[in-house]
Design an enzyme around this catalytic site. Sequence first.
Site, PDB file in Angstrom:
ATOM      1  N   SER A   7       0.846  -1.197   0.000  1.00  0.00           N
ATOM      2  CA  SER A   7       0.000   0.000   0.000  1.00  0.00           C
ATOM      3  C   SER A   7       0.882   1.248   0.000  1.00  0.00           C
ATOM      4  CB  SER A   7      -0.921  -0.011   1.220  1.00  0.00           C
ATOM      5  OG  SER A   7      -0.184  -0.290   2.387  1.00  0.00           O
ATOM      6  N   GLU A   9       1.011   5.530   0.924  1.00  0.00           N
ATOM      7  CA  GLU A   9       0.362   6.618   1.671  1.00  0.00           C
ATOM      8  C   GLU A   9       0.620   7.986   1.033  1.00  0.00           C
ATOM      9  OE1 GLU A   9       0.670   6.326   5.994  1.00  0.00           O
ATOM     10  OE2 GLU A   9       1.220   8.444   6.048  1.00  0.00           O
ATOM     11  N   ASP A 100      -1.556  13.684  16.783  1.00  0.00           N
ATOM     12  CA  ASP A 100      -0.803  14.582  17.678  1.00  0.00           C
ATOM     13  C   ASP A 100      -1.227  16.004  17.369  1.00  0.00           C
ATOM     14  OD1 ASP A 100       1.091  12.755  18.909  1.00  0.00           O
ATOM     15  OD2 ASP A 100       1.929  12.546  16.897  1.00  0.00           O
ATOM     16  N   PHE A 207      12.115  14.459  10.539  1.00  0.00           N
ATOM     17  CA  PHE A 207      10.966  13.571  10.772  1.00  0.00           C
ATOM     18  C   PHE A 207      11.298  12.547  11.858  1.00  0.00           C
ATOM     19  CE2 PHE A 207       8.938  13.667   6.228  1.00  0.00           C
ATOM     20  CZ  PHE A 207       8.558  14.972   6.461  1.00  0.00           C
ATOM     21  N   HIS A 257       4.095  -0.943   3.505  1.00  0.00           N
ATOM     22  CA  HIS A 257       3.287   0.281   3.339  1.00  0.00           C
ATOM     23  C   HIS A 257       4.276   1.426   3.127  1.00  0.00           C
ATOM     24  CE1 HIS A 257      -0.095   3.060   4.249  1.00  0.00           C
ATOM     25  NE2 HIS A 257       0.809   3.778   4.896  1.00  0.00           N
TER      26      HIS A 257
HETATM   27  C1  LIG Z   1       0.897   4.101   9.917  1.00  0.00           C
HETATM   28  C2  LIG Z   1       0.765   5.427  10.607  1.00  0.00           C
HETATM   29  C3  LIG Z   1      -0.099   6.386  10.061  1.00  0.00           C
HETATM   30  C4  LIG Z   1      -0.242   7.628  10.690  1.00  0.00           C
HETATM   31  N1  LIG Z   1      -1.137   8.539  10.148  1.00  0.00           N
HETATM   32  C5  LIG Z   1      -1.397   9.692  10.804  1.00  0.00           C
HETATM   33  C6  LIG Z   1      -2.400  10.613  10.340  1.00  0.00           C
HETATM   34  O1  LIG Z   1      -3.018  10.397   9.292  1.00  0.00           O
HETATM   35  N2  LIG Z   1      -2.630  11.735  11.059  1.00  0.00           N
HETATM   36  C7  LIG Z   1      -1.966  11.991  12.232  1.00  0.00           C
HETATM   37  O2  LIG Z   1      -2.238  13.017  12.852  1.00  0.00           O
HETATM   38  N3  LIG Z   1      -0.994  11.163  12.694  1.00  0.00           N
HETATM   39  C8  LIG Z   1      -0.707  10.021  12.019  1.00  0.00           C
HETATM   40  N4  LIG Z   1       0.249   9.150  12.507  1.00  0.00           N
HETATM   41  C9  LIG Z   1       1.016   9.526  13.707  1.00  0.00           C
HETATM   42  C10 LIG Z   1       0.274   9.128  15.003  1.00  0.00           C
HETATM   43  O3  LIG Z   1      -0.923   9.856  15.112  1.00  0.00           O
HETATM   44  C11 LIG Z   1       1.212   9.464  16.160  1.00  0.00           C
HETATM   45  O4  LIG Z   1       2.294   8.573  16.171  1.00  0.00           O
HETATM   46  C12 LIG Z   1       0.543   9.553  17.530  1.00  0.00           C
HETATM   47  O5  LIG Z   1       1.485  10.115  18.437  1.00  0.00           O
HETATM   48  C13 LIG Z   1       0.098   8.229  18.110  1.00  0.00           C
HETATM   49  O6  LIG Z   1      -0.963   7.718  17.460  1.00  0.00           O
HETATM   50  P1  LIG Z   1      -1.454   6.218  17.801  1.00  0.00           P
HETATM   51  O7  LIG Z   1      -2.690   6.005  17.032  1.00  0.00           O
HETATM   52  O8  LIG Z   1      -0.365   5.254  17.633  1.00  0.00           O
HETATM   53  O9  LIG Z   1      -1.784   6.427  19.351  1.00  0.00           O
HETATM   54  P2  LIG Z   1      -2.037   5.445  20.555  1.00  0.00           P
HETATM   55  O10 LIG Z   1      -2.104   4.026  20.138  1.00  0.00           O
HETATM   56  O11 LIG Z   1      -3.187   6.010  21.304  1.00  0.00           O
HETATM   57  O12 LIG Z   1      -0.684   5.603  21.408  1.00  0.00           O
HETATM   58  C14 LIG Z   1      -0.202   6.879  21.781  1.00  0.00           C
HETATM   59  C15 LIG Z   1       0.640   6.771  23.061  1.00  0.00           C
HETATM   60  O13 LIG Z   1      -0.191   6.514  24.177  1.00  0.00           O
HETATM   61  C16 LIG Z   1       0.114   5.269  24.797  1.00  0.00           C
HETATM   62  N5  LIG Z   1      -1.183   4.610  25.034  1.00  0.00           N
HETATM   63  C17 LIG Z   1      -1.984   4.072  24.091  1.00  0.00           C
HETATM   64  N6  LIG Z   1      -3.119   3.592  24.647  1.00  0.00           N
HETATM   65  C18 LIG Z   1      -3.027   3.832  25.969  1.00  0.00           C
HETATM   66  C19 LIG Z   1      -3.887   3.563  27.066  1.00  0.00           C
HETATM   67  N7  LIG Z   1      -5.081   2.979  26.891  1.00  0.00           N
HETATM   68  N8  LIG Z   1      -3.459   3.957  28.298  1.00  0.00           N
HETATM   69  C20 LIG Z   1      -2.262   4.567  28.491  1.00  0.00           C
HETATM   70  N9  LIG Z   1      -1.400   4.836  27.465  1.00  0.00           N
HETATM   71  C21 LIG Z   1      -1.785   4.477  26.237  1.00  0.00           C
HETATM   72  C22 LIG Z   1       0.971   4.509  23.785  1.00  0.00           C
HETATM   73  O14 LIG Z   1       1.890   3.643  24.422  1.00  0.00           O
HETATM   74  C23 LIG Z   1       1.659   5.639  23.052  1.00  0.00           C
HETATM   75  O15 LIG Z   1       2.789   6.083  23.748  1.00  0.00           O
HETATM   76  C24 LIG Z   1       0.478   7.920  11.881  1.00  0.00           C
HETATM   77  C25 LIG Z   1       1.387   6.974  12.393  1.00  0.00           C
HETATM   78  C26 LIG Z   1       1.523   5.741  11.768  1.00  0.00           C
HETATM   79  C27 LIG Z   1       2.500   4.749  12.332  1.00  0.00           C
END
Ligand SMILES: Cc1cc2nc3c(=O)[nH]c(=O)nc-3n(C[C@H](O)[C@H](O)[C@H](O)COP(=O)(O)OP(=O)(O)OC[C@H]3O[C@@H](n4cnc5c(N)ncnc54)[C@H](O)[C@@H]3O)c2cc1C
Length: 275
Positions: A7, A9, A100, A207, A257
């Site tokens: 895929s 992005e 973020d 980055f 990806h």
């Molecule tokens: C493939 C990919 C695509 C991305 N696309 C985008 C995008 O389109 N837009 C964008 O803004 N960002 C994007 N990001 C970046 C991403 O939003 C950031 O890395 C963000 O900081 C974390 O998102 P996450 O969904 O992994 O968060 P989470 O899974 O919520 O994790 C964030 C942090 O919180 C901790 N955590 C998670 N769940 C809990 C819980 N229940 N209790 C306590 N701590 C917890 C985790 O250990 C981690 O340190 C992408 C990243 C990747 C890898």
Amino acid sequence: MKPHNFSIEFFPPKTEEGTEKLRLTRTKLAELNPKYFSVTFGAGGTTQQGTLDTVVEIRKEGFDAAPHLSCVGGTRDSIRQILQTYKDHDIHRLVALRGDLPSGYGMGGEFRYANELVEFIRAETGDWFHIEVAAYPEMHPQAKSPQDDLQNFVRKIQAGANAAITQYFYNADAYFQFVENAQKAGVNVPIVAGIMPITNSSQLMRFSEMCGAEIPRWVRLKLASYGDDSASIKAFGLDVVTQMCERLLAGGAPGLHFYSLNQAAATTAIWKRLV
Ligand SMILES: Cc1cc2nc3c(=O)[nH]c(=O)nc-3n(C[C@H](O)[C@H](O)[C@H](O)COP(=O)(O)OP(=O)(O)OC[C@H]3O[C@@H](n4cnc5c(N)ncnc54)[C@H](O)[C@@H]3O)c2cc1C
């Protein structure tokens, strides 16, 4: 070896010129026949319309496309509306993230973590969406420890994610270790490796600093030694990333990806080298 699950992005362009450029990029990348394209979503909904427009346009061209959806700063109502819009467009694939917000904005909104978003999507829409979530072989920069981060990753899968895409990395061992640990923790969904081609060293350093991806010392030193010699940086980057992709696929990675940054050349060059 070419992966079956492949895929690419994009980010949604902000200008008409960027939109035109992305159309050209897409035409070139479509020749590689990826399984789907995904389109990022600015945290706080900043690119909501651009993400949708780009996904709709890709789908009209006959390719599958997945919008990303980040929940930070969002409310249940706002996310519900976005999900309904995606359903109205017959979109069945999503990349679900926390996102973020820029520093100083705090977290805000009604969702704290991506597992809550995945849970919400499943509760609201059942099995309509194929959901992918993010994984961090080198640990998410805000996590307390790798073990804690892994547990949080497992939570997202338990909440109903179908697959994961990793943050990019240049150390295949970190990926293999992460997958092994995830499997030991009961995860049995595909964990696709996120690949960032190397084309520009200052951008890559910036980055990587932000997202916590480690650039191995020998790679950093080599890149620095090329200075402004962009052709050498690209040639070296192509070698390093292709060799890593080969290793990942030979070691069982279920797919790749590509973070294309809306550019076709580097992804195409790596793809063509994978035989
Ligand atoms: C493939 C990919 C695509 C991305 N696309 C985008 C995008 O389109 N837009 C964008 O803004 N960002 C994007 N990001 C970046 C991403 O939003 C950031 O890395 C963000 O900081 C974390 O998102 P996450 O969904 O992994 O968060 P989470 O899974 O919520 O994790 C964030 C942090 O919180 C901790 N955590 C998670 N769940 C809990 C819980 N229940 N209790 C306590 N701590 C917890 C985790 O250990 C981690 O340190 C992408 C990243 C990747 C890898």
